[in-house]
Design an enzyme around this catalytic site. Structure first.
Site, PDB file in Angstrom:
ATOM      1  CG  ASN A  15      -2.257  -0.738   0.860  1.00 56.82           C
ATOM      2  OD1 ASN A  15      -2.946  -0.392  -0.090  1.00 56.82           O
ATOM      3  ND2 ASN A  15      -2.572  -1.773   1.639  1.00 56.82           N
ATOM      4  CG  HIS A 110      -9.686  -3.745   8.505  1.00 59.60           C
ATOM      5  ND1 HIS A 110      -8.788  -4.359   9.357  1.00 59.60           N
ATOM      6  CD2 HIS A 110     -10.796  -4.537   8.497  1.00 59.60           C
ATOM      7  CE1 HIS A 110      -9.340  -5.453   9.850  1.00 59.60           C
ATOM      8  NE2 HIS A 110     -10.555  -5.585   9.344  1.00 59.60           N
ATOM      9  CB  THR A 142     -11.175   6.591  16.888  1.00 58.23           C
ATOM     10  OG1 THR A 142     -11.750   5.284  16.709  1.00 58.23           O
ATOM     11  CG2 THR A 142     -11.727   7.554  15.840  1.00 58.23           C
ATOM     12  CD  GLU A 144     -15.264   1.235  18.182  1.00 60.47           C
ATOM     13  OE1 GLU A 144     -15.960   0.267  17.830  1.00 60.47           O
ATOM     14  OE2 GLU A 144     -15.682   2.400  18.234  1.00 60.47           O
ATOM     15  CD  GLU A 175      -5.883  -3.947   1.500  1.00 57.95           C
ATOM     16  OE1 GLU A 175      -4.817  -3.413   1.861  1.00 57.95           O
ATOM     17  OE2 GLU A 175      -6.223  -5.092   1.861  1.00 57.95           O
TER      18      GLU A 175
END
Length: 205
Positions: A15, A110, A142, A144, A175
Site C-alpha cells: 500500500n 483494513h 480512533t 476504538e 486497497e
C-alpha cells in the site's frame, strides 16, 4: 491541510507502493516525508529508499511501554513536518499519544467492509461467516480498533471457491485503489466528523 505524509509499515509495503505510484502519476497531490517501520526486515523500507524517500526503522521492543514508543513516533513525524499519518500494514495498535498528536489525521486501511470483521485475519473471518461480499475500508483512526469514521470503501465479491489467500489477493487490488483516493479526500478538506460518520461540510482539515 499540510500534504506531507508519514507512512507507518511493518511488512512488504504494497500500500505504500500504491501511494508512491499515485503521487508519481499525479493522481494524489501529496508527498511522502517519512516512512517508519517497527521491523528492520520490512521490505517496504527498501521500496521507500528506492523512491528516494527517507525510511527509518524504530523497533518497538526498544521502548519500555507502548506509550513511549508512540511518543517517539510523534517526535520523528513532527520533526519532518508531517500533516497526515498513513498506516499501511502497520501491525501495532495505535495509542493515545499518537492519536492526540494527530487528531483526525491518521488513516488506516483494513481488508473488510467495516464494521464487519475488525482485527486480524479479516479475510478468513469473511470466509468462515459465508458472506457474499467483502472488501476494503479506509478509515480515520480512533481509540476504538478499526472503529473510526469511514472515508472510502470498495466491495469485493466472495467466490464459492475462495480461500483466505485468494480473497486477500483480490481485496488487495482494491486497497491499492482506495488508499490514494481516501488520502486525497482527507487532504482536500471540505468534510467534518459527526459521531462515527465523515460527512461533507465545514472542513475539519
Amino acid at each position: 491541510m499540510n500534504r506531507r505524509l508519514g507512512v507507518l509499515i511493518s511488512g512488504r509495503g504494497s500500500n505504500l507502493q500504491a501511494l508512491i505510484e499515485a503521487i508519481a502519476e499525479r493522481r494524489l497531490d501529496a508527498s511522502i516525508a517519512l516512512v517508519i517501520s517497527n521491523r528492520a526486515d520490512a521490505a517496504g523500507l527498501e521500496r521507500a529508499r528506492a523512491a528516494g524517500i527517507e525510511a527509518i526503522c524504530m523497533p518497538h521492543r526498544a521502548f519500555a511501554t507502548r506509550d513511549d514508543y508512540d511518543r517517539a513516533l510523534v517526535k520523528e513525524l513532527r520533526a519532518r513536518d508531517v500533516g497526515l499519518v498513513c498506516l499501511a500494514g502497520f501491525m501495532r495498535l495505535v495509542g493515545a499519544p499518537l492519536i492526540e498528536a494527530f487528531p483526525n489525521r491518521i488513516l488506516n486501511i483494513h481488508p473488510s467492509l467495516l464494521p464487519a470483521f475488525p482485527g486480524l485475519d479479516a479475510q478468513q473471518q469473511a470466509i468462515e461467516h459465508g458472506v457474499k461480499v467483502s472488501g476494503a475500508t479506509v478509515h480515520l483512526v480512533t481509540a476504538e480498533l478499526d472503529g473510526g469514521p469511514i472515508v472510502v470503501q470498495r466491495a469485493v465479491p466472495v467466490m464459492p471457491g475462495d480461500t483466505a489467500e485468494t480473497l486477500a489477493a483480490r481485496i488487495l487490488e482494491q486497497e491499492h485503489r482506495a488508499y490514494p483516493e481516501a488520502v486525497q479526500i482527507v487532504l482536500d478538506g471540505g468534510w467534518r466528523v459527526e459521531g462515527r460518520r465523515l460527512l461533507p461540510g465545514n472542513s475539519s482539515a
